[in-house]
Design an enzyme around this catalytic site. Structure first.
Site, PDB file in Angstrom:
ATOM      1  N   CYS A 192      -7.744 -42.564  26.059  1.00 17.38           N
ATOM      2  CA  CYS A 192      -8.598 -41.452  25.642  1.00 17.38           C
ATOM      3  C   CYS A 192      -9.553 -41.891  24.531  1.00 17.38           C
ATOM      4  O   CYS A 192      -9.281 -42.846  23.789  1.00 17.38           O
ATOM      5  CB  CYS A 192      -7.747 -40.302  25.108  1.00 17.38           C
ATOM      6  SG  CYS A 192      -6.766 -39.463  26.343  1.00 17.38           S
ATOM      7  N   ASN A 247     -13.606 -42.542  26.292  1.00 13.81           N
ATOM      8  CA  ASN A 247     -12.490 -42.763  27.209  1.00 13.81           C
ATOM      9  C   ASN A 247     -12.779 -43.944  28.134  1.00 13.81           C
ATOM     10  O   ASN A 247     -13.925 -44.174  28.553  1.00 13.81           O
ATOM     11  CB  ASN A 247     -12.123 -41.498  27.984  1.00 13.81           C
ATOM     12  CG  ASN A 247     -13.253 -40.874  28.768  1.00 13.81           C
ATOM     13  OD1 ASN A 247     -14.409 -40.996  28.398  1.00 13.81           O
ATOM     14  ND2 ASN A 247     -12.910 -40.198  29.849  1.00 13.81           N
ATOM     15  N   CYS A 289      -2.614 -38.077  22.119  1.00 14.82           N
ATOM     16  CA  CYS A 289      -3.574 -38.349  21.034  1.00 14.82           C
ATOM     17  C   CYS A 289      -3.199 -37.593  19.762  1.00 14.82           C
ATOM     18  O   CYS A 289      -3.363 -38.106  18.653  1.00 14.82           O
ATOM     19  CB  CYS A 289      -4.989 -37.999  21.486  1.00 14.82           C
ATOM     20  SG  CYS A 289      -5.657 -39.184  22.667  1.00 14.82           S
ATOM     21  N   CYS A 336      -5.477 -34.439  23.886  1.00 17.08           N
ATOM     22  CA  CYS A 336      -4.220 -34.354  24.634  1.00 17.08           C
ATOM     23  C   CYS A 336      -3.033 -34.564  23.678  1.00 17.08           C
ATOM     24  O   CYS A 336      -3.185 -34.964  22.524  1.00 17.08           O
ATOM     25  CB  CYS A 336      -4.195 -35.398  25.755  1.00 17.08           C
ATOM     26  SG  CYS A 336      -3.836 -37.072  25.191  1.00 17.08           S
ATOM     27  N   GLU A 346     -11.207 -45.386  31.538  1.00 15.51           N
ATOM     28  CA  GLU A 346     -10.258 -45.143  32.629  1.00 15.51           C
ATOM     29  C   GLU A 346      -9.898 -46.431  33.342  1.00 15.51           C
ATOM     30  O   GLU A 346     -10.496 -47.487  33.117  1.00 15.51           O
ATOM     31  CB  GLU A 346     -10.857 -44.107  33.592  1.00 15.51           C
ATOM     32  CG  GLU A 346     -11.058 -42.762  32.903  1.00 15.51           C
ATOM     33  CD  GLU A 346     -11.431 -41.644  33.843  1.00 15.51           C
ATOM     34  OE1 GLU A 346     -11.852 -41.919  34.993  1.00 15.51           O
ATOM     35  OE2 GLU A 346     -11.301 -40.472  33.420  1.00 15.51           O
ATOM     36  N   GLU A 350     -10.152 -40.491  21.715  1.00 18.29           N
ATOM     37  CA  GLU A 350      -9.581 -40.367  20.369  1.00 18.29           C
ATOM     38  C   GLU A 350      -8.757 -41.601  20.011  1.00 18.29           C
ATOM     39  O   GLU A 350      -8.853 -42.140  18.914  1.00 18.29           O
ATOM     40  CB  GLU A 350      -8.682 -39.125  20.278  1.00 18.29           C
ATOM     41  CG  GLU A 350      -9.409 -37.816  20.504  1.00 18.29           C
ATOM     42  CD  GLU A 350      -9.424 -37.363  21.954  1.00 18.29           C
ATOM     43  OE1 GLU A 350      -9.518 -38.236  22.844  1.00 18.29           O
ATOM     44  OE2 GLU A 350      -9.347 -36.151  22.184  1.00 18.29           O
TER      45      GLU A 350
END
Ligand code: THU
Length: 133
Positions: A53, A42, A93, A90, A44, A55
C-alpha cells in the site's frame, strides 16, 4: 506544511501508482517531525498478496532514510485520473503506523475538493503493542 499541502503532495505521489490489477491508485505523503515529507504509492503484484500500500511505501521510505518520528500522513486514492475517493488506510497500514506513532498522529484523507482529519487513536483503538517497547 499545511494539511492541504500534504494532501496535494499525496495526490502527486499517486501519479506513480502501479496498480494494473485493481486500477485503484493511491498516494501517501508522510510528514516527519523534522519537516521532511516522504512519499509512497501503491505497488501491486501479480501474486496480489505481495502488494504494498501507498502508506507502507511511504513509511518504509522514511524509516530507510533514518526518520523515526512523524506528525501526519495524507492519503489520496481512487480509480479516476484524479483522486476521486477518500481512501482510508487498511488495517495492516494502521498497525504499521502504530509501530512508530502515538494515538495523536494525524491522518488526513481526501482529494482536490474534500479534506478530513482523523487520529490514529480514532482509526485504530486498542491497537496491539508489545510491552516494554
Ligand atoms: N491501497 C492502498 O495503497 N492504500 C489504502 O489505504 C487502501 C488500499 C491499495 C492496495 C491495492 O493496490 C489497491 O489500493 C486496491 O486495494
Amino acid at each position: 506544511m499545511t494539511e492541504r499541502g500534504l494532501l496535494n503532495t499525496a495526490m502527486i505521489a499517486r501519479e506513480a501508482a502501479y496498480a494494473p490489477y485493481s486500477g485503484y491508485r493511491v498516494g501517501a505523503a508522510l510528514l516527519a517531525e523534522d519537516g521532511t515529507v516522504y512519499t509512497g504509492c501503491n505497488v501491486e503484484n501479480a501474486s496480489y498478496s505481495a502488494t504494498i500500500c501507498a502508506e507502507r511505501a511511504a513509511f518504509t521510505a522514511a524509516i530507510s532514510a533514518g526518520a523515526r518520528k512523524f506528525k501526519a500522513i495524507a492519503v489520496a486514492g481512487g480509480r479516476g485520473l484524479k483522486a476521486d475517493e477518500a481512501a482510508s488506510p487498511c488495517g495492516i497500514c494502521r498497525q504499521v503506523m502504530a509501530e512508530f506513532c502515538d494515538g495523536d498522529f494525524s491522518i488526513i484523507l481526501g482529494n482536490e475538493s474534500t479534506l478530513s482529519r482523523h487520529t490514529l487513536g480514532e482509526l485504530l483503538p486498542l491497537s496491539f503493542a508489545l510491552e516494554g517497547k
